[in-house]
Design an enzyme around this catalytic site. Structure first.
Site, PDB file in Angstrom:
ATOM      1  N   GLY A   1      -2.208  -6.468   0.047  1.00  0.00           N
ATOM      2  CA  GLY A   1      -2.664  -7.752   0.011  1.00  0.00           C
ATOM      3  C   GLY A   1      -2.803  -8.238   1.654  1.00  0.00           C
TER       4      GLY A   1
ATOM      5  N   GLY B   1       0.828  -1.057  -0.186  1.00  0.00           N
ATOM      6  CA  GLY B   1       0.115  -0.121   0.117  1.00  0.00           C
ATOM      7  C   GLY B   1       0.791   1.148  -0.025  1.00  0.00           C
ATOM      8  N   THR B   2       1.861   1.144   0.783  1.00  0.00           N
ATOM      9  CA  THR B   2       2.727   2.532   1.010  1.00  0.00           C
ATOM     10  C   THR B   2       3.470   2.799  -0.346  1.00  0.00           C
ATOM     11  OG1 THR B   2       3.330   1.684   3.049  1.00  0.00           O
ATOM     12  CG2 THR B   2       4.665   3.329   2.139  1.00  0.00           C
TER      13      THR B   2
ATOM     14  N   CYS C   1       2.605   1.499  12.654  1.00  0.00           N
ATOM     15  CA  CYS C   1       3.611   2.345  12.518  1.00  0.00           C
ATOM     16  C   CYS C   1       3.927   3.397  13.692  1.00  0.00           C
ATOM     17  CB  CYS C   1       3.341   3.352  11.203  1.00  0.00           C
ATOM     18  SG  CYS C   1       2.269   2.392  10.156  1.00  0.00           S
TER      19      CYS C   1
HETATM   20  C1  LIG Z   1      -1.681  -0.893   6.051  1.00  0.00           C
HETATM   21  C2  LIG Z   1      -2.158   0.335   5.522  1.00  0.00           C
HETATM   22  C3  LIG Z   1      -1.217   1.106   4.366  1.00  0.00           C
HETATM   23  C4  LIG Z   1       0.034   0.545   4.213  1.00  0.00           C
HETATM   24  O1  LIG Z   1       0.254  -0.626   3.224  1.00  0.00           O
HETATM   25  P1  LIG Z   1       1.653  -1.569   3.482  1.00  0.00           P
HETATM   26  O2  LIG Z   1       1.052  -2.662   2.429  1.00  0.00           O
HETATM   27  O3  LIG Z   1       1.757  -1.787   4.745  1.00  0.00           O
HETATM   28  O4  LIG Z   1       2.652  -0.703   2.524  1.00  0.00           O
HETATM   29  C5  LIG Z   1      -1.872   2.339   3.970  1.00  0.00           C
HETATM   30  N1  LIG Z   1      -2.966   2.802   4.133  1.00  0.00           N
HETATM   31  C6  LIG Z   1      -3.943   2.184   5.109  1.00  0.00           C
HETATM   32  C7  LIG Z   1      -5.223   2.493   5.324  1.00  0.00           C
HETATM   33  C8  LIG Z   1      -3.555   0.989   5.761  1.00  0.00           C
HETATM   34  O5  LIG Z   1      -4.354   0.299   6.572  1.00  0.00           O
END
Ligand SMILES: *Cc1c(COP(=O)(O)O)cnc(C)c1O
Length: 398
Positions: free
Chosen positions: A201, A71-72, A326
């Site tokens: 994922g 996600g990041t 985090c």
């Molecule tokens: C977990 C999360 C992310 C980050 O995703 P990663 O796969 O850990 O990089 C970003 N936004 C939200 C809302 C999340 O829950």
């Protein structure tokens, strides 16, 4: 003791079907999708099949899907990639104070190094973004609105389609971080009026370090990673084939089961929330009472430290958290809970329970059985005694 995992917003357990799906791509279909031979083609076909399936799930075209390492990275590509590509057209971004740090810290970077201007919208007492605030913040140089679909800390679901309609009316791109929404909400990009969407994922019982960025046809992005030109030049590097296959499978299952899970978890969550509010004095629910993720119960318990509570619960093999994974290394209260107008002293006592596929009624009963005693112990050694009226008043000003 049975482990009771109530931290599914941090990450979820890889599900068996996904693990089985992935195995084949480690040592059978192991080719490089970029290779011009049968072994490569086999892997390439698998990746393209996964891309098509993911596209279908979110009502998009397969060329609009870029696989990323989570996600990041997807958020970084959306925000930095667009800001760089649109330098000549504008530099203003609208977001909210309740976003994940992947968005907030990327925005800070863009302000510092790419001369961007960022508006951080306030949220209401439930942590929700008001669409009319989004509209008021639009300026001639606005290039992007980025608002999360569902909040990872307090579970509030934002009015996506309304914000999307405003973005469309003003001809501004709309990106959403939908990492937490993917297991429970409709991801139809047409209905949501979104131009870019981030998914990962690890929140849908898939592999960690996998995700996508959906970017509607026509959107220009400057890549973050340069090299062999994979992913239509947007994300170089040999594709993580097992990860991509696992992600696609996990998202498919999550979307197929989302209504069933929504109903099942809503009941369990309500039992937990009501149980806590009834059995422990001086407690508040954080986030929206109804417009929230079915698996999220975030409560503030006055006169205690959330961290201490998570440690005590850990002794019973009950795994919870005070906020996002985090920030759990620091003792600062959650920026999201603070953004809902809760004073510092109350925000310190917030704790997040996030349920998952494997959560049972027995698990919830166990939590409700041990929690009041732990809170009592912690309050006996607590130096603070916050007046409930003070908190109620602070929030009512929001
Ligand atoms: C977990 C999360 C992310 C980050 O995703 P990663 O796969 O850990 O990089 C970003 N936004 C939200 C809302 C999340 O829950």
């Amino acid at each position: 003791m049975k482990e009771i995992y109530l931290d599914n917003a941090a990450t979820t357990k890889l599900r068996e079907e996904v693990k089985q799906e992935m195995l084949n791509y480690f040592d059978v279909v192991y080719g490089n999708p970029g290779s011009f031979h049968g072994k490569g083609l086999e892997a390439k076909n698998a990746v393209e099949d996964a891309r098509e399936r993911v596209a279908k799930l979110i009502n998009a075209k397969s060329r609009e899907i870029t696989f990323t390492a989570g996600g990041t990275e997807s958020i970084n590509l959306a925000l930095k990639g667009l800001a760089k590509a649109m330098k000549d057209k504008g530099n203003h971004i609208i977001t909210s104070r309740a976003e994940h740090h992947a968005v907030l810290n990327t925005c800070e970077y863009l302000e510092k190094y790419e001369c961007c201007e960022v508006t951080y919208l306030e949220v209401d007492k439930y942590g929700m973004v008001n669409p009319s605030d989004v509209e008021s913040a639009i300026k001639p140089n606005t290039i992007l609105i980025t608002i999360m679909y569902a909040n990872n800390e307090i579970g509030t679901i934002n009015p996506m389609a309304e914000i999307g309609t405003i973005a469309r009316k003003h001809n501004i791109y709309f990106h959403t971080d939908a990492c937490q929404a993917a297991g429970y909400c409709d991801l139809d990009t047409e209905k949501l009026n979104v131009d870019m969407m981030t998914l990962n994922g690890s929140k849908v019982y898939g592999p960690k370090g996998t995700g996508i960025l959906y970017a509607k046809t026509g959107i220009q992005l400057v890549p973050l990673v340069h090299g062999g030109g994979q992913e239509r030049n947007l994300r170089s590097g040999t594709e993580n084939v097992p990860g991509i296959m696992g992600f696609a499978k996990a998202l498919e299952l999550a979307q197929t089961e989302r209504e069933y899970e929504f109903n099942k978890l809503t009941k369990l969550r309500d039992k937990l929330v009501n149980g806590i509010l009834e059995s422990v004095s001086k407690t508040f629910l954080n986030g929206h009472p109804t417009q929230r993720l079915p698996n999220n119960a975030n409560v503030s318990i006055l006169d205690i430290e959330g961290e201490a509570l998570t440690l005590y619960l850990n002794e019973y093999d009950i795994y919870t958290s005070t906020g996002s994974a985090c920030t759990s290394q620091t003792l600062d209260p959650s920026h999201v809970v603070l953004a809902t107008g809760l004073p510092y002293e109350a925000a310190h006592g917030s704790i997040r329970f996030t349920l998952g596929k494997e959560t049972t009624e027995d698990d919830i009963e166990k939590v409700l059985e041990v929690l009041p005693g732990i809170v009592k112990t912690l309050r006996q050694i607590s130096p603070v005694n916050v007046a409930v009226e003070h908190i109620v008043e602070a929030r009512s000003k929001k």
